[in-house]
Motif scaffolding. Structure first.
Motif, PDB file in Angstrom:
ATOM      1  N   LEU A   1       9.390 -12.478   2.286  1.00 50.70           N
ATOM      2  CA  LEU A   1       9.895 -11.389   3.122  1.00 50.70           C
ATOM      3  C   LEU A   1      10.681 -10.387   2.275  1.00 50.70           C
ATOM      4  O   LEU A   1      10.576  -9.172   2.470  1.00 50.70           O
ATOM      5  CB  LEU A   1      10.779 -11.957   4.226  1.00 50.70           C
ATOM      6  CG  LEU A   1      10.046 -12.639   5.396  1.00 50.70           C
ATOM      7  CD1 LEU A   1      11.041 -13.330   6.309  1.00 50.70           C
ATOM      8  CD2 LEU A   1       9.232 -11.620   6.179  1.00 50.70           C
ATOM      9  N   GLN A   2      11.488 -10.906   1.340  1.00 51.17           N
ATOM     10  CA  GLN A   2      12.283 -10.022   0.488  1.00 51.17           C
ATOM     11  C   GLN A   2      11.386  -9.149  -0.382  1.00 51.17           C
ATOM     12  O   GLN A   2      11.621  -7.946  -0.544  1.00 51.17           O
ATOM     13  CB  GLN A   2      13.211 -10.858  -0.395  1.00 51.17           C
ATOM     14  CG  GLN A   2      14.172 -10.024  -1.242  1.00 51.17           C
ATOM     15  CD  GLN A   2      15.133 -10.885  -2.022  1.00 51.17           C
ATOM     16  OE1 GLN A   2      14.991 -12.091  -2.102  1.00 51.17           O
ATOM     17  NE2 GLN A   2      16.133 -10.278  -2.613  1.00 51.17           N
ATOM     18  N   GLU A   3      10.336  -9.764  -0.945  1.00 53.07           N
ATOM     19  CA  GLU A   3       9.403  -9.003  -1.778  1.00 53.07           C
ATOM     20  C   GLU A   3       8.676  -7.936  -0.956  1.00 53.07           C
ATOM     21  O   GLU A   3       8.460  -6.820  -1.425  1.00 53.07           O
ATOM     22  CB  GLU A   3       8.401  -9.959  -2.423  1.00 53.07           C
ATOM     23  CG  GLU A   3       9.016 -10.870  -3.480  1.00 53.07           C
ATOM     24  CD  GLU A   3       8.046 -11.926  -3.969  1.00 53.07           C
ATOM     25  OE1 GLU A   3       6.894 -11.930  -3.471  1.00 53.07           O
ATOM     26  OE2 GLU A   3       8.435 -12.732  -4.825  1.00 53.07           O
ATOM     27  N   LEU A   4       8.312  -8.303   0.286  1.00 52.11           N
ATOM     28  CA  LEU A   4       7.618  -7.348   1.144  1.00 52.11           C
ATOM     29  C   LEU A   4       8.523  -6.183   1.504  1.00 52.11           C
ATOM     30  O   LEU A   4       8.096  -5.012   1.469  1.00 52.11           O
ATOM     31  CB  LEU A   4       7.128  -8.054   2.415  1.00 52.11           C
ATOM     32  CG  LEU A   4       6.369  -7.190   3.420  1.00 52.11           C
ATOM     33  CD1 LEU A   4       5.134  -6.582   2.785  1.00 52.11           C
ATOM     34  CD2 LEU A   4       5.984  -8.002   4.649  1.00 52.11           C
ATOM     35  N   CYS A   5       9.788  -6.477   1.835  1.00 53.91           N
ATOM     36  CA  CYS A   5      10.743  -5.407   2.160  1.00 53.91           C
ATOM     37  C   CYS A   5      10.958  -4.492   0.958  1.00 53.91           C
ATOM     38  O   CYS A   5      11.004  -3.267   1.105  1.00 53.91           O
ATOM     39  CB  CYS A   5      12.076  -6.012   2.609  1.00 53.91           C
ATOM     40  SG  CYS A   5      12.018  -6.784   4.241  1.00 53.91           S
ATOM     41  N   SER A   6      11.070  -5.089  -0.238  1.00 56.31           N
ATOM     42  CA  SER A   6      11.248  -4.279  -1.449  1.00 56.31           C
ATOM     43  C   SER A   6      10.043  -3.387  -1.686  1.00 56.31           C
ATOM     44  O   SER A   6      10.170  -2.219  -2.063  1.00 56.31           O
ATOM     45  CB  SER A   6      11.463  -5.196  -2.660  1.00 56.31           C
ATOM     46  OG  SER A   6      12.640  -5.942  -2.515  1.00 56.31           O
ATOM     47  N   SER A   7       8.851  -3.943  -1.428  1.00 59.33           N
ATOM     48  CA  SER A   7       7.626  -3.168  -1.612  1.00 59.33           C
ATOM     49  C   SER A   7       7.576  -1.989  -0.644  1.00 59.33           C
ATOM     50  O   SER A   7       7.195  -0.879  -1.017  1.00 59.33           O
ATOM     51  CB  SER A   7       6.406  -4.074  -1.402  1.00 59.33           C
ATOM     52  OG  SER A   7       5.216  -3.331  -1.469  1.00 59.33           O
ATOM     53  N   ILE A   8       7.980  -2.240   0.613  1.00 59.28           N
ATOM     54  CA  ILE A   8       7.987  -1.164   1.610  1.00 59.28           C
ATOM     55  C   ILE A   8       8.970  -0.077   1.209  1.00 59.28           C
ATOM     56  O   ILE A   8       8.677   1.123   1.286  1.00 59.28           O
ATOM     57  CB  ILE A   8       8.328  -1.724   3.002  1.00 59.28           C
ATOM     58  CG1 ILE A   8       7.191  -2.612   3.501  1.00 59.28           C
ATOM     59  CG2 ILE A   8       8.600  -0.602   4.000  1.00 59.28           C
ATOM     60  CD1 ILE A   8       7.509  -3.364   4.778  1.00 59.28           C
ATOM     61  N   LEU A   9      10.159  -0.487   0.749  1.00 56.27           N
ATOM     62  CA  LEU A   9      11.162   0.494   0.327  1.00 56.27           C
ATOM     63  C   LEU A   9      10.671   1.304  -0.865  1.00 56.27           C
ATOM     64  O   LEU A   9      10.879   2.511  -0.935  1.00 56.27           O
ATOM     65  CB  LEU A   9      12.474  -0.219  -0.019  1.00 56.27           C
ATOM     66  CG  LEU A   9      13.254  -0.781   1.174  1.00 56.27           C
ATOM     67  CD1 LEU A   9      14.452  -1.581   0.693  1.00 56.27           C
ATOM     68  CD2 LEU A   9      13.719   0.333   2.101  1.00 56.27           C
ATOM     69  N   ASP A  10      10.000   0.618  -1.807  1.00 60.31           N
ATOM     70  CA  ASP A  10       9.466   1.326  -2.974  1.00 60.31           C
ATOM     71  C   ASP A  10       8.459   2.383  -2.547  1.00 60.31           C
ATOM     72  O   ASP A  10       8.440   3.499  -3.071  1.00 60.31           O
ATOM     73  CB  ASP A  10       8.801   0.338  -3.939  1.00 60.31           C
ATOM     74  CG  ASP A  10       9.821  -0.519  -4.677  1.00 60.31           C
ATOM     75  OD1 ASP A  10      11.003  -0.129  -4.675  1.00 60.31           O
ATOM     76  OD2 ASP A  10       9.445  -1.557  -5.233  1.00 60.31           O
ATOM     77  N   GLU A  11       7.599   2.022  -1.596  1.00 56.72           N
ATOM     78  CA  GLU A  11       6.583   2.976  -1.133  1.00 56.72           C
ATOM     79  C   GLU A  11       7.212   4.143  -0.391  1.00 56.72           C
ATOM     80  O   GLU A  11       6.679   5.255  -0.394  1.00 56.72           O
ATOM     81  CB  GLU A  11       5.576   2.252  -0.237  1.00 56.72           C
ATOM     82  CG  GLU A  11       4.688   1.288  -1.000  1.00 56.72           C
ATOM     83  CD  GLU A  11       3.720   0.556  -0.090  1.00 56.72           C
ATOM     84  OE1 GLU A  11       3.694   0.874   1.109  1.00 56.72           O
ATOM     85  OE2 GLU A  11       2.994  -0.328  -0.582  1.00 56.72           O
TER      86      GLU A  11
END
Length: 208
Positions: free
Chosen positions: A111-121
């Motif tokens: 979940l943390q990696e997914l949230c970071s990915s969304i924020l990066d995008e």
């Protein structure tokens, strides 16, 4: 509790403990590798890993990194067999709890990696759209406008440059507001086009 109702990895742990208690496997002896054990018991290596973990928790075997699994105690193996008969359900629940906690931790990381990915995008398009270069200028020690705020100096109106940070005595004031004062020796970081940069140079050269 009926031992046949134990989870598969618990039944394998019981089998290995029985072999140790019966003397088939001696203390200090190295067990077969997990891949060989998985073939012997016709289960996956993950099931063998869980079975070995049960025995290690009960001090029946010892897992040595980069070496293998070794028989630690026949006495502990006999006690372990008794616990399977008397409280196997509790042991099974403990290991089920551990497995669920591991899954929860893995899910948390995902979940943390997914949230970071969304924020990066979300951030990257703004970065890609950034076309104005950053510049910096040191405020002269003899500048007469020192001590006045950006608002008082009408800095943006005079130069067309936007101040993004003020670096002072090793510290950085990010996104300073109109009430932020400019002091002699400050390093002013701003964005703007080439003409704005020229106007900033003139601003600090000629401002009363």
């Amino acid at each position: 509790m009926d031992n046949d109702a134990l989870p598969q990895y618990m039944r394998i742990a019981r089998s290995i403990a029985q072999r140790i208690a019966d003397g088939e496997l001696q203390e200090g002896e190295k067990l077969s590798g997990r891949s060989k054990l998985s073939s012997e018991y016709n289960v996956s290596p993950e099931t063998i890993r869980k079975a070995v973990q049960v025995l290690q928790d009960r001090a029946v075997v010892n897992v040595r990194e980069q070496s293998g699994v070794y028989v630690l105690s026949a006495e502990q193996a006999r006690q372990c067999l008794g616990s399977f008969k008397d409280g196997g359900g509790l042991i099974g629940k403990k290991h089920q709890l551990r497995r669920l906690l591991e899954q929860q931790q893995a899910l948390g990381r995902e979940l943390q990696e997914l949230c970071s990915s969304i924020l990066d995008e979300m951030i990257l398009p703004a970065q890609a759209a950034q076309s104005l270069p950053n510049y910096c200028v040191r405020i002269p020690e003899d500048w007469d406008g020192a001590g006045k705020s950006l608002g008082e100096l009408k800095f943006w109106r005079a130069t067309g440059a936007t101040v993004v940070a003020i670096r002072r005595s090793g510290q950085e004031i990010v996104s300073p507001g109109p009430d932020s004062a400019l002091l002699r020796g400050d390093l002013l970081i701003f964005v703007g086009d080439l003409e704005a940069r020229k106007r900033v140079v003139r601003f600090f050269s000629a401002h009363p």
